[in-house]
Design a protein around this motif. Sequence first.
Motif, PDB file in Angstrom:
ATOM      1  N   ALA A 173      -2.100 -27.821  -8.771  1.00 15.67           N
ATOM      2  CA  ALA A 173      -1.351 -27.002  -9.730  1.00 15.67           C
ATOM      3  C   ALA A 173      -0.222 -27.777 -10.387  1.00 15.67           C
ATOM      4  CB  ALA A 173      -0.798 -25.772  -9.016  1.00 15.67           C
ATOM      5  N   ALA A 174       0.243 -28.872  -9.762  1.00 18.56           N
ATOM      6  CA  ALA A 174       1.353 -29.651 -10.329  1.00 18.56           C
ATOM      7  C   ALA A 174       0.920 -30.537 -11.476  1.00 18.56           C
ATOM      8  CB  ALA A 174       1.988 -30.495  -9.231  1.00 18.56           C
ATOM      9  N   ILE A 175      -0.375 -30.814 -11.612  1.00 17.83           N
ATOM     10  CA  ILE A 175      -0.819 -31.785 -12.614  1.00 17.83           C
ATOM     11  C   ILE A 175      -1.914 -31.223 -13.520  1.00 17.83           C
ATOM     12  CG2 ILE A 175      -0.206 -33.810 -11.259  1.00 17.83           C
ATOM     13  CD1 ILE A 175      -3.109 -33.886 -10.278  1.00 17.83           C
ATOM     14  N   ALA A 176      -2.080 -29.916 -13.540  1.00 18.38           N
ATOM     15  CA  ALA A 176      -3.142 -29.330 -14.355  1.00 18.38           C
ATOM     16  C   ALA A 176      -2.803 -27.879 -14.683  1.00 18.38           C
ATOM     17  CB  ALA A 176      -4.490 -29.413 -13.619  1.00 18.38           C
ATOM     18  N   HIS A 177      -3.625 -27.296 -15.547  1.00 17.74           N
ATOM     19  CA  HIS A 177      -3.555 -25.861 -15.833  1.00 17.74           C
ATOM     20  C   HIS A 177      -4.558 -25.168 -14.915  1.00 17.74           C
ATOM     21  CE1 HIS A 177      -2.241 -26.993 -20.198  1.00 17.74           C
ATOM     22  NE2 HIS A 177      -1.259 -27.125 -19.322  1.00 17.74           N
ATOM     23  N   VAL A 178      -4.066 -24.289 -14.070  1.00 19.07           N
ATOM     24  CA  VAL A 178      -4.910 -23.648 -13.057  1.00 19.07           C
ATOM     25  C   VAL A 178      -4.975 -22.150 -13.329  1.00 19.07           C
ATOM     26  CG1 VAL A 178      -5.237 -23.192 -10.599  1.00 19.07           C
ATOM     27  CG2 VAL A 178      -4.325 -25.396 -11.344  1.00 19.07           C
ATOM     28  N   GLU A 179      -6.190 -21.637 -13.264  1.00 20.07           N
ATOM     29  CA  GLU A 179      -6.419 -20.197 -13.397  1.00 20.07           C
ATOM     30  C   GLU A 179      -7.229 -19.737 -12.193  1.00 20.07           C
ATOM     31  OE1 GLU A 179      -8.379 -16.975 -16.556  1.00 20.07           O
ATOM     32  OE2 GLU A 179      -8.412 -19.129 -16.969  1.00 20.07           O
ATOM     33  N   MET A 180      -6.682 -18.778 -11.442  1.00 21.70           N
ATOM     34  CA  MET A 180      -7.340 -18.313 -10.231  1.00 21.70           C
ATOM     35  C   MET A 180      -7.592 -16.812 -10.301  1.00 21.70           C
ATOM     36  SD  MET A 180      -6.187 -18.467  -6.224  1.00 21.70           S
ATOM     37  CE  MET A 180      -5.082 -17.084  -6.382  1.00 21.70           C
ATOM     38  N   LYS A 181      -8.821 -16.438  -9.934  1.00 18.09           N
ATOM     39  CA  LYS A 181      -9.190 -15.026  -9.839  1.00 18.09           C
ATOM     40  C   LYS A 181      -9.755 -14.804  -8.437  1.00 18.09           C
ATOM     41  CE  LYS A 181     -10.462 -14.836 -14.751  1.00 18.09           C
ATOM     42  NZ  LYS A 181     -11.556 -14.577 -15.719  1.00 18.09           N
ATOM     43  N   THR A 182      -9.211 -13.812  -7.728  1.00 18.06           N
ATOM     44  CA  THR A 182      -9.658 -13.586  -6.354  1.00 18.06           C
ATOM     45  C   THR A 182      -9.601 -12.105  -6.016  1.00 18.06           C
ATOM     46  OG1 THR A 182      -9.289 -14.186  -4.044  1.00 18.06           O
ATOM     47  CG2 THR A 182      -7.329 -13.964  -5.428  1.00 18.06           C
ATOM     48  N   LYS A 183     -10.518 -11.701  -5.142  1.00 17.08           N
ATOM     49  CA  LYS A 183     -10.581 -10.301  -4.714  1.00 17.08           C
ATOM     50  C   LYS A 183     -11.248 -10.228  -3.346  1.00 17.08           C
ATOM     51  CE  LYS A 183     -12.977  -5.952  -5.743  1.00 17.08           C
ATOM     52  NZ  LYS A 183     -13.803  -6.055  -4.526  1.00 17.08           N
ATOM     53  N   GLN A 184     -10.667  -9.426  -2.477  1.00 14.30           N
ATOM     54  CA  GLN A 184     -11.257  -9.184  -1.168  1.00 14.30           C
ATOM     55  C   GLN A 184     -12.262  -8.047  -1.262  1.00 14.30           C
ATOM     56  OE1 GLN A 184      -7.584  -8.575   1.073  1.00 14.30           O
ATOM     57  NE2 GLN A 184      -7.875 -10.564   2.083  1.00 14.30           N
ATOM     58  N   ASP A 185     -13.187  -8.010  -0.309  1.00 14.62           N
ATOM     59  CA  ASP A 185     -14.288  -7.047  -0.368  1.00 14.62           C
ATOM     60  C   ASP A 185     -13.787  -5.613  -0.230  1.00 14.62           C
ATOM     61  OD1 ASP A 185     -16.864  -6.130  -0.568  1.00 14.62           O
ATOM     62  OD2 ASP A 185     -17.345  -6.465   1.545  1.00 14.62           O
ATOM     63  N   GLN A 186     -12.800  -5.390   0.615  1.00 16.76           N
ATOM     64  CA  GLN A 186     -12.343  -4.029   0.854  1.00 16.76           C
ATOM     65  C   GLN A 186     -11.386  -3.520  -0.222  1.00 16.76           C
ATOM     66  OE1 GLN A 186     -11.740  -6.648   2.672  1.00 16.76           O
ATOM     67  NE2 GLN A 186      -9.573  -6.827   3.252  1.00 16.76           N
ATOM     68  N   GLU A 187     -10.951  -4.401  -1.122  1.00 19.51           N
ATOM     69  CA  GLU A 187     -10.019  -3.999  -2.184  1.00 19.51           C
ATOM     70  C   GLU A 187     -10.782  -3.599  -3.448  1.00 19.51           C
ATOM     71  OE1 GLU A 187      -6.812  -3.734  -1.796  1.00 19.51           O
ATOM     72  OE2 GLU A 187      -6.760  -4.559   0.239  1.00 19.51           O
ATOM     73  N   GLU A 188     -10.182  -2.672  -4.216  1.00 18.78           N
ATOM     74  CA  GLU A 188     -10.808  -2.256  -5.478  1.00 18.78           C
ATOM     75  C   GLU A 188     -10.468  -3.201  -6.621  1.00 18.78           C
ATOM     76  OE1 GLU A 188      -9.768   1.730  -6.384  1.00 18.78           O
ATOM     77  OE2 GLU A 188     -10.756   2.586  -4.618  1.00 18.78           O
ATOM     78  N   LEU A 189      -9.283  -3.766  -6.604  1.00 19.17           N
ATOM     79  CA  LEU A 189      -8.844  -4.654  -7.679  1.00 19.17           C
ATOM     80  C   LEU A 189      -8.469  -6.014  -7.095  1.00 19.17           C
ATOM     81  CD1 LEU A 189      -6.581  -2.186  -9.707  1.00 19.17           C
ATOM     82  CD2 LEU A 189      -8.925  -2.884 -10.238  1.00 19.17           C
ATOM     83  N   GLY A 190      -8.552  -7.021  -7.956  1.00 17.73           N
ATOM     84  CA  GLY A 190      -8.217  -8.375  -7.543  1.00 17.73           C
ATOM     85  C   GLY A 190      -6.973  -8.882  -8.246  1.00 17.73           C
TER      86      GLY A 190
END
Length: 620
Positions: free
Chosen positions: A105-122
């Motif tokens: 993350a210090a040397i690039a543009h980072v985009e992260m998308k994450t979601k757990q199975d029991q959650e409705e939204l990520g």
Amino acid sequence: MSSIIQLLPDHVANQIAAGEVVQRPASVVKELLENAVDAKATDIKLIIKDAGKSLIQVIDNGVGMSVTDARLCFERHATSKIRQAEDLFSLHTKGFRGEALASIAAIAHVEMKTKQDQEELGTHLIIEGSKFVSQEVAVLPKGTSFAVKNLFYNIPARRNFLKSDIVEYRHVIDEFQRVALAHPNIHFTFYHNGSEMFNLPQSNFRQRIVAIFSGKTNEKLVPVQEETELVEIQGFVSKPEFAKKNRGEQFFFVNDRYIKSGYLHHAVMAAYDGILKDGAQPSYFLFLSVPPHTIDINIHPTKTEIKFDDEQALYAILRAAIKHSLGQFNVAPILDFDRDATLDTPYHYKDLEGVIPTVQVDANFNPFAETQPTKSYSGSGSNYKKTEIASSWEGLYVGLKQETETFSASSNFSFENEEVTSSLFDLEDAEPTIHRTYQIHKKYIVSPIKSGMVIVDQQRAHQRVLYEQFLVNMTVHQASSQQLLFPLNLYFSKNEMELIAELQLSLMNTGFVFEETQKDHVVISGIPVNITESEVSLVLEQLLSDLQDGIPESSFSQNDTIAKSMAKSLAVKTGSYLTEKEQENLVNGLFACKEPNVSPFQKPTFITMRVEDIDKKFAL
């Protein structure tokens, strides 16, 4: 006096740490793929653009992260893998330092998308140079998606040190293959610039090897399996006849982690001792399972080196296991000096009963009788007939004197003159034979000159001659080719096929004719005139080995590299006998070159010895 030591800001510390973790796009690929594996994913997709310089994206269906974990994972030394120092000696995961994501993350543009199975939204996070730009709630599928864009955008000097796209792409493939081989139970997909490069469904280890390295790999593999208290070994090694010049297909995995070990590699080579050609390297794909407390994996920044508690015992077990497998599958010869092969029972005799021989004796037989009737001797089923003989042995010589007297010297018989001449040709007027060159120890060629003599290294001299020939053919585009009656089908891995595709035009200028190019093999219908059909595969393997570190970008450098590699492969080797005519042609060809003094690899091709120098030796 004011203090001169101060704490570095976090973003500076992260950039310094990135120098250890992220060396090139392949480093990012390795960290993200291993995180996906640790997240217990069963389906992992790798998407890159411009060899990873523009985009590296890893999508998995793992357990995902909560909102708090998503924010915390980009902090330095934040990890879910260990809790205390003792955990370092019982690791069952890939990463554990907690520096990878923070460094990326210090040397690039980072985009992260994450979601757990029991959650409705990520959670959707965007970070640029260690700075959080946005954090939003989003509707996402289960798992995590990391997209790393514009690597080294804020360190232009580091970005300039990256190699060409071809070289960086090969490093990315290497890292992808290592992770994919270690986990055949995971479905991997790899896309580069929109094209699908690998699609590896869940399979066993052998099927995964074949899927990555082409269909012909299956017939090369010999299984290896050994289980002891110290280590459990599983995997495959290649048959000796499929050994290559390069070390591309050599993999060690310890507890599902790829490692490099010169010590273990030496154990493999010791198992092949005596059945490999000089310079040949066998392929191997070996899994070693050892108790976690017997190894230390924290001795190298990239975690590709491991320290074993008992390396000597591991060396002996590995060598013995491979040697046993090669012998068991009749790949290596087995010598048993106490065994007599003539005592082996043929298979078609194993169920037959022995026949007792019978002997019949004629009690009335008298050897002193004047005449003997015909007798039959039976032994082992065979008959022997004895014919009647003369009444007396003196009768055999009766009349012999009279017969010999008929051939007297006065008889009218003429005999061919049997005088042997000293030579078939009269050589009195012929010129004496002059030897202009001499070969010493099948290595050097000695040729007399006015001032003394020249000693030529035959291998280096031939390399110089061939090098200039190939270079002229490639630059002038006038290489001649010989057509093959039956085209050659040569199989290569996907990495090697990428190189051949890049080099195809230059190889055609040397005389190769490519009839067809597929994903895993090429069909060659024509070859250069100074190459035999059996040498084609050796020449291409040597060329691929020499270009492991990448293809030069300029066309001249590319032609120069190809010419050097082919000259090295085809040059006459030390220990080869040359006729006098071949010696003269080689010496004349060398001194007709533009630079006869050195080989293509800047080694001297010949030395001169003056008569004065020889006189000084005798004057001592």
